[in-house]
Design a protein around this motif. Structure first.
Motif, PDB file in Angstrom:
ATOM      1  N   UNK A 185       0.812  -1.212   0.000  1.00  5.94           N
ATOM      2  CA  UNK A 185       0.000   0.000   0.000  1.00  5.94           C
ATOM      3  C   UNK A 185       0.847   1.263   0.000  1.00  5.94           C
ATOM      4  N   UNK A 186       1.925   1.267   0.789  1.00  2.00           N
ATOM      5  CA  UNK A 186       2.817   2.427   0.813  1.00  2.00           C
ATOM      6  C   UNK A 186       3.511   2.625  -0.528  1.00  2.00           C
ATOM      7  N   UNK A 187       3.885   1.513  -1.164  1.00  2.00           N
ATOM      8  CA  UNK A 187       4.536   1.617  -2.479  1.00  2.00           C
ATOM      9  C   UNK A 187       3.596   2.252  -3.504  1.00  2.00           C
ATOM     10  N   UNK A 188       2.349   1.807  -3.519  1.00  2.00           N
ATOM     11  CA  UNK A 188       1.383   2.387  -4.449  1.00  2.00           C
ATOM     12  C   UNK A 188       1.129   3.857  -4.127  1.00  2.00           C
ATOM     13  N   UNK A 189       1.114   4.190  -2.846  1.00  2.00           N
ATOM     14  CA  UNK A 189       0.911   5.582  -2.458  1.00  2.00           C
ATOM     15  C   UNK A 189       2.060   6.458  -2.932  1.00  2.00           C
ATOM     16  N   UNK A 190       3.291   5.971  -2.770  1.00  2.00           N
ATOM     17  CA  UNK A 190       4.455   6.731  -3.226  1.00  2.00           C
ATOM     18  C   UNK A 190       4.462   6.857  -4.743  1.00  2.00           C
ATOM     19  N   UNK A 191       4.111   5.758  -5.439  1.00  2.00           N
ATOM     20  CA  UNK A 191       4.067   5.808  -6.899  1.00  2.00           C
ATOM     21  C   UNK A 191       3.021   6.802  -7.377  1.00  2.00           C
ATOM     22  N   UNK A 192       1.870   6.800  -6.732  1.00  2.00           N
ATOM     23  CA  UNK A 192       0.835   7.758  -7.104  1.00  2.00           C
ATOM     24  C   UNK A 192       1.280   9.186  -6.873  1.00  2.00           C
ATOM     25  N   UNK A 193       1.995   9.417  -5.762  1.00  2.00           N
ATOM     26  CA  UNK A 193       2.486  10.767  -5.480  1.00  2.00           C
ATOM     27  C   UNK A 193       3.480  11.222  -6.536  1.00  2.00           C
ATOM     28  N   UNK A 194       4.365  10.315  -6.968  1.00  2.00           N
ATOM     29  CA  UNK A 194       5.348  10.654  -8.005  1.00  2.00           C
ATOM     30  C   UNK A 194       4.656  10.999  -9.316  1.00  2.00           C
ATOM     31  N   UNK A 195       3.642  10.210  -9.688  1.00  2.00           N
ATOM     32  CA  UNK A 195       2.924  10.459 -10.942  1.00  2.00           C
ATOM     33  C   UNK A 195       2.205  11.801 -10.898  1.00  2.00           C
TER      34      UNK A 195
END
Length: 281
Positions: A219-229
């Motif tokens: 979940x944290x990985x997806x959150x970080x990826x979404x923030x980068x995008x």
């Protein structure tokens, strides 16, 4: 029925209503065994009315004892009755002496405990996880229960309940362990009992905790990826807007490659932009 070392107590009880459905009369006959090979036997009878003790017979004393005014009066007649004495002797033989072998067999009786571990509390911030190890349906009551972490005995954060009697000869006990989970570790509860040829080790299945940790990490990985995008898109949008909406002296600056119509003059303000002269025909 209860047992303590080589002292046994066999109880026979009757419970019946008298006078009304709310009044009860109870008689308890007990056989107490002690000494070598349970040779010392004491037979006793206890009568109660609505949970109040009325009178008691004891084979060691050989008489009845009253505890209320009415029962004291009654016991005088019972103690003077020779047939009552013979009846008590017959009851002692029938209920106590004829059951000596059955009572002695209890001394060798052992029942292995059923052991289980479950999670009572998830780790939450500053609060550690709480595990419960339970041992049920064992006899005799002597038992030892320990916790191990990666095969090393744990003593800190360990609590025990009182030894609980089930009322049917068997016992149960519970132990609690507070700990902070570590990925890949092994938590186990070890029980030692007379019925077991070797200690019984029960390992806690922490796969549930591991799955939760993995879910949190994913979940944290997806959150970080979404923030980068989102951040990259915002930066790209700002650059595009700046390129098309720059304002300069006397006109609007636009990229050279987008201008091909007449009436457009080159602006020395930038090598990459030209100025549209709005005064020219």
């Amino acid at each position: 029925m209860c047992a303590l070392n080589f002292h046994f107590l066999l109880v026979f009880s009757t419970f019946s209503s008298v006078f009304s459905d709310e009044d009860y009369y109870q008689v308890r006959a007990c056989c107490a065994y002690s000494g070598e090979q349970s040779k010392d036997i004491e037979y006793s009878i206890l009568t109660s009315f609505n949970k109040h003790i009325m009178m008691q017979y004891n084979s060691t004393r050989g008489n009845w004892t009253g505890f209320t005014a009415f029962s004291i009066y009654e016991t005088q007649f019972w103690n003077a009755d020779p047939y009552d004495r013979l009846e008590r002797i017959f009851e002692k033989k029938l209920l106590c002496e004829d059951n000596v072998k059955s009572i002695e067999s209890l001394g060798n009786l052992t029942t292995a405990p059923t052991v289980s571990i479950k999670l009572l509390r998830q780790p939450d911030g500053g609060h550690p996880a709480l595990l419960l190890c339970s041992a049920y349906d064992f006899y005799p009551k002597q038992i030892r229960m320990t916790w191990s972490r990666n095969k090393q005995e744990v003593t800190s954060g360990v609590m025990y309940s009182d030894l609980l009697a089930d009322g049917d000869l068997y016992y149960q006990i519970h132990s609690y362990l507070e700990y902070t989970p570590t990925f890949g570790e092994t938590i186990s509860c070890t029980v030692e009992h007379a019925s077991l040829s070797e200690p019984k080790v029960t390992v806690w299945d922490n796969s549930l905790l591991a799955d939760e940790v993995i879910q949190i990490i994913v979940g944290l990985c997806f959150l970080m990826l979404g923030s980068v995008i989102v951040t990259s898109g915002f930066i790209y949008y700002r650059k595009r807007r700046a390129a098309y909406s720059a304002v300069c002296q006397g006109g609007t600056l636009i990229p050279v490659e987008h201008i091909s119509s007449p009436g457009v003059a080159y602006s020395p303000a930038s090598a990459n932009t030209i100025t549209i002269d709005t005064n020219r025909p």
